[in-house]
Design a protein around this motif. Structure first.
Motif: not given
Length: 284
Positions: A89-93
């Motif tokens: 949930s940190t934009g890591g995707a």
């Protein structure tokens, strides 16, 4: 009468919102703000060696004077390992998608090993240690026999790395890469703690959890449970509970900053542009 009723209703709503903010949101926000402020200052993280001691200041942060790669570093290595520590949930995707694109474009070696920590029944994974062992073994192989013009990519995600107890392996991986004349670039993306918490809230129903259980983890930065902050993910992943050693919030912040500055070269806070720019600069 109706007007007074509406005013009273609005006041009740405001009181409820203020209670929720003061009781639940502010404590976790204030704790996590320490790590976010420090991360913005040390976006290109300093190196810590045996002869560069850590200095703990009064506000429980860590100060260091040296840097591994300065902003003016023009010595561009032609080989190395790019390591991305992916907190959920940190934009890591999006970052991982970008890394996968680089792999396909340039035929880079890409390695990852991770798994879901909590299933739909709300049960913790029984294979956490096995996943970590596979990841460590894969990394041990990844840092060996790097070609003179070769870059490799590693993606660490859920159950991959237990950073609170990974100092030795992180040091080993870097030493192995640098002994070959290559560069180890460790990177991480963090996120504003409030937005991170709200993003995780969207998942609570898929983990057989309730709103009450999810809110409970915001009341105290130190209690256990199934729900974790970004700092908890960074330190302990999510193996059997949050904060397994029951340490204080100050100790978690101190340890988090120590690990960031000891091992990471790119630390960004919800800034993908900066992350990509620094990553490209350090990899040449």
């Amino acid at each position: 009468f109706l007007e007074r009723g509406n005013r009273q209703k609005n006041q009740n709503v405001m009181n409820t919102a203020m209670y929720f903010k003061n009781r639940f949101i502010l404590p976790i926000f204030l704790v996590a703000t320490f790590i976010i402020i420090e991360s913005r200052v040390y976006r290109c993280s300093p190196q810590v060696s045996a002869d560069v001691p850590l200095r703990v200041t009064n506000n429980e942060t860590v100060a260091i004077d040296s840097q591994r790669y300065s902003s003016g570093d023009d010595d561009k290595p032609k080989c190395g390992v790019f390591f991305f520590f992916h907190i959920p949930s940190t934009g890591g995707a999006s970052i991982n998608k970008w890394l996968w694109t680089q792999k396909k474009l340039y035929n880079y070696t890409y390695f990852t090993e991770w798994s879901i920590a909590v299933n739909g029944k709300g049960e913790f994974s029984s294979s956490a240690e096995g996943i970590e062992a596979k990841f460590n073994n894969g990394m041990n192989d990844l840092v060996k026999n790097i070609g003179p013009n070769e870059w490799r990519i590693s993606h660490s995600h859920i159950l991959s790395s237990y950073l609170n107890e990974s100092d030795l392996v992180m040091d080993y991986w870097r030493a192995s890469v640098e002994a070959q004349g290559c560069r180890m670039v460790n990177t991480i993306m963090l996120r504003d703690p409030l937005n991170h918490a709200l993003s995780l809230y969207r998942l609570h129903a898929t983990k057989s959890s309730t709103r009450e259980e999810w809110v409970r983890h915001l009341r105290s930065p130190s209690e256990g449970g199934r729900w974790a902050t970004s700092l908890d993910f960074f330190l302990y992943d999510i193996r059997n509970q949050r904060n397994p050693y029951g340490v204080s919030k100050n100790e978690k912040v101190r340890r988090g900053l120590e690990l960031l500055k000891r091992h990471f070269d790119v630390v960004a806070v919800a800034d993908h542009g900066f992350y990509l720019k620094e990553s490209l600069r350090l990899t040449g």
